[in-house]
Design a protein around this motif. Structure first.
Motif, PDB file in Angstrom:
ATOM      1  N   SER A  28       1.169  -1.180   0.002  1.00 40.96           N
ATOM      2  CA  SER A  28      -0.167  -0.266  -0.084  1.00 40.96           C
ATOM      3  C   SER A  28       0.711   1.130  -0.006  1.00 40.96           C
ATOM      4  O   SER A  28       0.772   2.385  -0.475  1.00 40.96           O
ATOM      5  N   VAL A  29       1.944   1.443   0.784  1.00 37.47           N
ATOM      6  CA  VAL A  29       3.067   2.165   0.554  1.00 37.47           C
ATOM      7  C   VAL A  29       3.710   2.053  -0.851  1.00 37.47           C
ATOM      8  O   VAL A  29       3.705   3.313  -1.457  1.00 37.47           O
ATOM      9  N   LEU A  30       3.723   0.968  -1.418  1.00 39.41           N
ATOM     10  CA  LEU A  30       4.490   1.153  -3.091  1.00 39.41           C
ATOM     11  C   LEU A  30       3.137   1.703  -3.430  1.00 39.41           C
ATOM     12  O   LEU A  30       3.749   3.281  -4.273  1.00 39.41           O
ATOM     13  N   ASP A  31       1.820   1.593  -3.659  1.00 43.02           N
ATOM     14  CA  ASP A  31       0.932   1.973  -4.273  1.00 43.02           C
ATOM     15  C   ASP A  31       0.631   3.794  -4.362  1.00 43.02           C
ATOM     16  O   ASP A  31       0.971   4.590  -5.026  1.00 43.02           O
ATOM     17  N   ALA A  32       0.298   4.175  -3.031  1.00 43.10           N
ATOM     18  CA  ALA A  32       0.729   5.409  -2.304  1.00 43.10           C
ATOM     19  C   ALA A  32       2.156   5.919  -3.528  1.00 43.10           C
ATOM     20  O   ALA A  32       1.743   7.761  -3.869  1.00 43.10           O
ATOM     21  N   VAL A  33       3.442   5.430  -3.511  1.00 40.41           N
ATOM     22  CA  VAL A  33       4.397   6.747  -3.653  1.00 40.41           C
ATOM     23  C   VAL A  33       4.066   6.740  -5.487  1.00 40.41           C
ATOM     24  O   VAL A  33       4.201   7.356  -6.168  1.00 40.41           O
ATOM     25  N   ARG A  34       3.677   5.205  -6.057  1.00 39.03           N
ATOM     26  CA  ARG A  34       3.219   5.236  -7.917  1.00 39.03           C
ATOM     27  C   ARG A  34       2.458   6.634  -8.444  1.00 39.03           C
ATOM     28  O   ARG A  34       2.831   7.037  -8.842  1.00 39.03           O
ATOM     29  N   GLU A  35       1.062   6.498  -7.147  1.00 41.48           N
ATOM     30  CA  GLU A  35       0.733   7.783  -7.666  1.00 41.48           C
ATOM     31  C   GLU A  35       0.565   9.062  -7.780  1.00 41.48           C
ATOM     32  O   GLU A  35       0.727  10.060  -8.569  1.00 41.48           O
ATOM     33  N   LEU A  36       1.736   9.380  -6.505  1.00 41.92           N
ATOM     34  CA  LEU A  36       2.871  10.366  -6.954  1.00 41.92           C
ATOM     35  C   LEU A  36       3.389  10.586  -7.285  1.00 41.92           C
ATOM     36  O   LEU A  36       3.914  11.815  -7.703  1.00 41.92           O
ATOM     37  N   GLN A  37       4.172   9.016  -7.743  1.00 38.65           N
ATOM     38  CA  GLN A  37       5.605   9.844  -8.990  1.00 38.65           C
ATOM     39  C   GLN A  37       4.208  10.046 -10.010  1.00 38.65           C
ATOM     40  O   GLN A  37       5.556  11.103 -11.060  1.00 38.65           O
ATOM     41  N   GLU A  38       3.351   9.831 -10.622  1.00 33.63           N
ATOM     42  CA  GLU A  38       2.487   9.360 -11.377  1.00 33.63           C
ATOM     43  C   GLU A  38       1.947  11.290 -11.383  1.00 33.63           C
ATOM     44  O   GLU A  38       2.408  11.907 -12.735  1.00 33.63           O
ATOM     45  N   LEU A  39       2.150  11.445 -10.399  1.00 33.96           N
ATOM     46  CA  LEU A  39       1.137  13.130 -10.771  1.00 33.96           C
ATOM     47  C   LEU A  39       2.401  14.218 -10.874  1.00 33.96           C
ATOM     48  O   LEU A  39       2.152  15.265 -11.531  1.00 33.96           O
ATOM     49  N   ARG A  40       3.402  13.763  -9.893  1.00 40.04           N
ATOM     50  CA  ARG A  40       4.408  14.578 -10.637  1.00 40.04           C
ATOM     51  C   ARG A  40       5.553  14.762 -11.847  1.00 40.04           C
ATOM     52  O   ARG A  40       5.335  15.613 -12.464  1.00 40.04           O
ATOM     53  N   ARG A  41       5.263  13.222 -12.549  1.00 31.26           N
ATOM     54  CA  ARG A  41       5.032  13.263 -13.689  1.00 31.26           C
ATOM     55  C   ARG A  41       4.302  13.965 -14.564  1.00 31.26           C
ATOM     56  O   ARG A  41       5.236  14.829 -15.696  1.00 31.26           O
ATOM     57  N   THR A  42       3.388  13.732 -14.445  1.00 32.07           N
ATOM     58  CA  THR A  42       1.953  14.665 -15.052  1.00 32.07           C
ATOM     59  C   THR A  42       2.251  16.453 -15.133  1.00 32.07           C
ATOM     60  O   THR A  42       2.402  17.098 -16.193  1.00 32.07           O
ATOM     61  N   GLU A  43       2.215  16.675 -13.699  1.00 25.78           N
ATOM     62  CA  GLU A  43       3.317  17.808 -13.699  1.00 25.78           C
ATOM     63  C   GLU A  43       4.005  17.912 -14.317  1.00 25.78           C
ATOM     64  O   GLU A  43       4.352  19.723 -15.185  1.00 25.78           O
ATOM     65  N   ILE A  44       5.544  17.926 -14.998  1.00 26.53           N
ATOM     66  CA  ILE A  44       6.323  18.028 -15.596  1.00 26.53           C
ATOM     67  C   ILE A  44       6.082  17.822 -17.231  1.00 26.53           C
ATOM     68  O   ILE A  44       6.938  18.772 -17.693  1.00 26.53           O
ATOM     69  N   GLU A  45       5.749  16.874 -17.687  1.00 27.74           N
ATOM     70  CA  GLU A  45       5.405  16.441 -18.810  1.00 27.74           C
ATOM     71  C   GLU A  45       4.187  17.508 -19.056  1.00 27.74           C
ATOM     72  O   GLU A  45       4.313  18.710 -20.312  1.00 27.74           O
ATOM     73  N   THR A  46       2.714  18.427 -18.579  1.00 30.85           N
ATOM     74  CA  THR A  46       2.381  19.896 -18.918  1.00 30.85           C
ATOM     75  C   THR A  46       2.909  20.883 -18.667  1.00 30.85           C
ATOM     76  O   THR A  46       3.050  21.781 -20.007  1.00 30.85           O
ATOM     77  N   ASP A  47       5.057  21.095 -17.568  1.00 32.45           N
ATOM     78  CA  ASP A  47       5.351  22.038 -18.009  1.00 32.45           C
ATOM     79  C   ASP A  47       5.930  22.258 -19.234  1.00 32.45           C
ATOM     80  O   ASP A  47       6.190  23.359 -20.020  1.00 32.45           O
ATOM     81  N   ARG A  48       6.549  20.940 -20.130  1.00 37.41           N
ATOM     82  CA  ARG A  48       7.291  20.871 -20.997  1.00 37.41           C
ATOM     83  C   ARG A  48       6.325  21.041 -21.863  1.00 37.41           C
ATOM     84  O   ARG A  48       6.882  21.866 -23.225  1.00 37.41           O
TER      85      ARG A  48
END
Length: 72
Positions: A28-48
């Motif tokens: 469950s910790v790994l799932d929460a971290v994965r979701e956070l990382q996906e959001l951060r990737r989305t943020e980077i892609e949006t900025d790009r």
């Protein structure tokens, strides 16, 4: 997206505490971290995409990309 990231970070912390308390599995910790990382990737892609679109707009408007020093 900033709000979603803040919520995901809080979720990671809560999940870690629950794991340490024996209430959750480490998966469950790994799932929460994965979701956070996906959001951060989305943020980077949006900025790009925003920067690329801004550069394309400036080019279409005739912006000069050369760097010249006009102080001499």
């Amino acid at each position: 997206i900033d709000r979603q990231i803040a919520l995901a970070e809080a979720a990671v912390e809560r999940t870690k505490l629950r794991y340490l308390g024996g209430d959750r599995t480490y998966l469950s910790v790994l799932d929460a971290v994965r979701e956070l990382q996906e959001l951060r990737r989305t943020e980077i892609e949006t900025d790009r995409a925003r920067h690329i679109n801004r550069a394309r707009l400036l080019t279409a408007l005739g912006a000069d990309w050369s760097r010249t020093d006009d102080t001499h």
